[in-house]
Design a protein around this motif. Structure first.
Motif, mmCIF file in Angstrom:
data_model
loop_
_atom_site.group_PDB
_atom_site.id
_atom_site.type_symbol
_atom_site.label_atom_id
_atom_site.label_comp_id
_atom_site.label_asym_id
_atom_site.label_seq_id
_atom_site.Cartn_x
_atom_site.Cartn_y
_atom_site.Cartn_z
ATOM 1 N N LEU A 75 0.827 -1.200 0.000
ATOM 2 C CA LEU A 75 0.000 0.000 0.000
ATOM 3 C C LEU A 75 0.868 1.259 0.000
ATOM 4 O O LEU A 75 0.588 2.225 -0.719
ATOM 5 N N GLY A 76 1.960 1.252 0.782
ATOM 6 C CA GLY A 76 2.879 2.386 0.776
ATOM 7 C C GLY A 76 3.505 2.611 -0.584
ATOM 8 O O GLY A 76 3.670 3.754 -1.036
ATOM 9 N N ALA A 77 3.861 1.527 -1.249
ATOM 10 C CA ALA A 77 4.438 1.640 -2.593
ATOM 11 C C ALA A 77 3.434 2.228 -3.577
ATOM 12 O O ALA A 77 3.783 3.054 -4.425
ATOM 13 N N ARG A 78 2.178 1.836 -3.435
ATOM 14 C CA ARG A 78 1.139 2.380 -4.313
ATOM 15 C C ARG A 78 0.928 3.879 -4.060
ATOM 16 O O ARG A 78 0.707 4.653 -4.985
ATOM 17 N N LEU A 79 0.999 4.282 -2.799
ATOM 18 C CA LEU A 79 0.875 5.705 -2.470
ATOM 19 C C LEU A 79 2.010 6.505 -3.100
ATOM 20 O O LEU A 79 1.791 7.571 -3.680
ATOM 21 N N ALA A 80 3.228 5.981 -2.971
ATOM 22 C CA ALA A 80 4.394 6.691 -3.502
ATOM 23 C C ALA A 80 4.323 6.831 -5.016
ATOM 24 O O ALA A 80 4.696 7.873 -5.578
ATOM 25 N N THR A 81 3.844 5.798 -5.691
ATOM 26 C CA THR A 81 3.755 5.843 -7.149
ATOM 27 C C THR A 81 2.611 6.736 -7.617
ATOM 28 O O THR A 81 2.759 7.555 -8.526
ATOM 29 N N ALA A 82 1.450 6.606 -6.964
ATOM 30 C CA ALA A 82 0.255 7.298 -7.440
ATOM 31 C C ALA A 82 0.293 8.802 -7.208
ATOM 32 O O ALA A 82 -0.320 9.558 -7.970
ATOM 33 N N CYS A 83 1.011 9.250 -6.167
ATOM 34 C CA CYS A 83 0.992 10.692 -5.888
ATOM 35 C C CYS A 83 1.861 11.500 -6.864
ATOM 36 O O CYS A 83 1.723 12.713 -6.958
ATOM 37 N N ARG A 123 6.807 20.164 -5.356
ATOM 38 C CA ARG A 123 6.726 18.803 -5.870
ATOM 39 C C ARG A 123 8.120 18.201 -5.887
ATOM 40 O O ARG A 123 9.102 18.894 -6.125
ATOM 41 N N THR A 124 8.202 16.910 -5.612
ATOM 42 C CA THR A 124 9.481 16.206 -5.709
ATOM 43 C C THR A 124 9.433 15.262 -6.906
ATOM 44 O O THR A 124 8.384 15.092 -7.543
ATOM 45 N N SER A 125 10.546 14.657 -7.202
ATOM 46 C CA SER A 125 10.586 13.709 -8.316
ATOM 47 C C SER A 125 9.729 12.497 -8.002
ATOM 48 O O SER A 125 9.707 11.998 -6.871
ATOM 49 N N ALA A 126 8.988 12.041 -8.982
ATOM 50 C CA ALA A 126 8.103 10.891 -8.794
ATOM 51 C C ALA A 126 8.923 9.615 -8.605
ATOM 52 O O ALA A 126 10.019 9.468 -9.161
ATOM 53 N N ARG A 127 8.418 8.709 -7.800
ATOM 54 C CA ARG A 127 9.051 7.411 -7.570
ATOM 55 C C ARG A 127 8.099 6.310 -8.013
ATOM 56 O O ARG A 127 6.895 6.390 -7.778
ATOM 57 N N ARG A 128 8.643 5.288 -8.619
ATOM 58 C CA ARG A 128 7.811 4.184 -9.078
ATOM 59 C C ARG A 128 8.257 2.896 -8.397
ATOM 60 O O ARG A 128 9.442 2.576 -8.372
ATOM 61 N N ASP A 129 7.306 2.194 -7.830
ATOM 62 C CA ASP A 129 7.580 0.931 -7.151
ATOM 63 C C ASP A 129 6.561 -0.083 -7.656
ATOM 64 O O ASP A 129 5.368 0.017 -7.362
ATOM 65 N N ASP A 130 7.029 -1.040 -8.434
ATOM 66 C CA ASP A 130 6.120 -1.994 -9.069
ATOM 67 C C ASP A 130 6.090 -3.345 -8.363
ATOM 68 O O ASP A 130 5.905 -4.379 -9.005
ATOM 69 N N ARG A 131 6.278 -3.327 -7.041
ATOM 70 C CA ARG A 131 6.222 -4.611 -6.329
ATOM 71 C C ARG A 131 4.843 -5.251 -6.530
ATOM 72 O O ARG A 131 3.823 -4.558 -6.584
#
Length: 408
Positions: free
Chosen positions: A82-90, A205-213
């Motif tokens: 869920l944390g990874a999804r938050l980081a990617t989606a924002c 805004r910061t650089s977007a992060r993508r986590d595809d776990r």
């Protein structure tokens, strides 16, 4: 007079120890002896205590099962995913992350109870903000506030709801149908206040992060079926406690087979000492009700569900939650209202003891636990209180009006 002072002293000792928890000792260490003293001195009779235990046993069984289920879901990777999804989606936008955190915290609280939001989701949200190099304060505050105020939706969202559910005369879905509008109003107002209060932290805004776990599909399916079971269980005579226990057993069997947990860890996750604490506290609160506060509260609380009466009930409940903590306040008010209270008045009590605790650090055991989880990252008392007073006054009044509109 002696009985009133003795019962109030016992309650003060139990709550003082629960708040301070010296050396991390469990709350039951004082609650159980205090209950035994109350019984030995005759402040509460043995039949009264027996009735308390029998009445609360199904509720506390459910609590143990849902705590174990939340822990097992965490071991399956639900919260890290869920944390990874938050980081990617924002996409690096702090305001978007706050909205998504509200959604995650509101959903977690509603389905897995406020303890899961405080203990399991809060560290994930804190880690997510650090990964994105964003100010953590608005987002960890959201976890604390929604652990309380978003716990009004379902009977399983909060121990206070579980304690009152049997007396409400409602089905699981009937409870949710009435409380849905107050829940939505509360969350919307909280979000609007947060966006204003933390406007300086939510710029840039910061650089977007993508986590595809990969998603923990098995655990998510079990949780979805559990929620469906909560709603459908009463139709086939299956209480929510059994639904939660079956779901926990399924995830436990998988975790044990994969050696991801042990029987001892499962027992620790179910937190039997918390059960003893609640039982001890209930007996002590019964003494306070019998010898001190019961009479004045009976004279004050209404027995009809007009809008002025609901507002009075909600704000009295909120005040008691911040003076005594929300769990003893709930036990006290349930004792005062009796076994067959007006449904609207009872639900107004739940709004008060669930939303009201956001006004102070002492209002909810969940908030105290949230502060311990954050450790040095916990915000200061002054800011917490300022934010709490703004959100509680507006959201509690609006939620109570929404309850009045939603009542049949």
């Amino acid at each position: 007079m002696v009985a009133a002072v003795g019962s109030l002293g016992a309650l003060a000792a139990v709550l003082g120890f629960a708040v301070a928890r010296p050396r991390g000792w469990p709350e039951a260490l004082v609650a159980v002896p205090a209950a035994l003293v109350v019984l030995a001195t005759g402040l509460v009779s043995l039949p009264e205590a027996r009735d308390q235990v029998l009445t609360m046993a199904p509720t506390l069984g459910f609590l143990a099962a849902i705590l174990a289920l939340a822990d097992l879901a965490d071991r399956e990777g639900v919260f890290s995913w869920l944390g990874a999804r938050l980081a990617t989606a924002c996409r690096g936008h702090p305001r978007t992350l706050l909205v998504l955190t509200f959604a995650a915290a509101g959903g977690t609280t509603a389905v897995l109870s406020l303890d899961a939001t405080v203990v399991l989701l809060t560290p994930v949200v804190l880690a997510t903000t650090r990964t994105l190099d964003l100010p953590p304060k608005p987002h960890v505050y959201a976890c604390a506030h929604l652990a309380n105020s978003a716990s009004t939706l379902l009977p399983v969202s909060n121990l206070t709801n579980l304690l009152a559910f049997a007396a409400s005369g409602l089905s699981f879905t009937g409870f949710a149908a009435i409380m849905a509008l107050p829940w939505l109003v509360t969350v919307a107002i909280e979000l609007a206040v947060f966006l204003w209060f933390f406007r300086r932290d939510l710029t840039g805004r910061t650089s977007a992060r993508r986590d595809d776990r990969p998603a923990p599909v098995f655990a998510l399916v079990v949780l979805g079926l559990t929620l469906a079971g909560f709603g459908a269980g009463p139709v086939i005579g299956l209480a929510p406690g059994w639904v939660a226990a079956i779901a926990a057993a399924v995830l436990a069997a998988r975790a044990l087979a994969r050696r991801e947990t042990t029987p001892r860890r499962l027992v620790v996750a179910a937190n039997p000492l918390l059960t003893l604490f609640v039982l001890g506290l209930a007996i002590v609160v019964q003494a306070v009700s019998d010898h001190l506060l019961g009479g004045p509260l009976r004279a004050l609380l209404p027995d009809t569900a007009g809008l002025p009466e609901l507002l009075l009930t909600a704000f009295v409940a909120a005040a008691l939650a911040n003076l005594l903590n929300n769990l003893p306040a709930t036990l006290l008010l349930l004792a005062v209202l009796g076994p067959h209270p007006d449904t609207g008045v009872l639900l107004a009590v739940l709004l008060g003891v669930n939303i009201g605790p956001n006004a102070t650090y002492l209002g909810s055991l969940a908030t105290l636990l949230w502060r311990r989880v954050l450790g040095r990252d916990a915000p200061g008392l002054g800011e917490f209180t300022r934010l709490g007073l703004v959100t509680v006054l507006v959201s509690l009044a609006a939620a109570t009006v929404a309850l009045w509109l939603a009542l049949p």
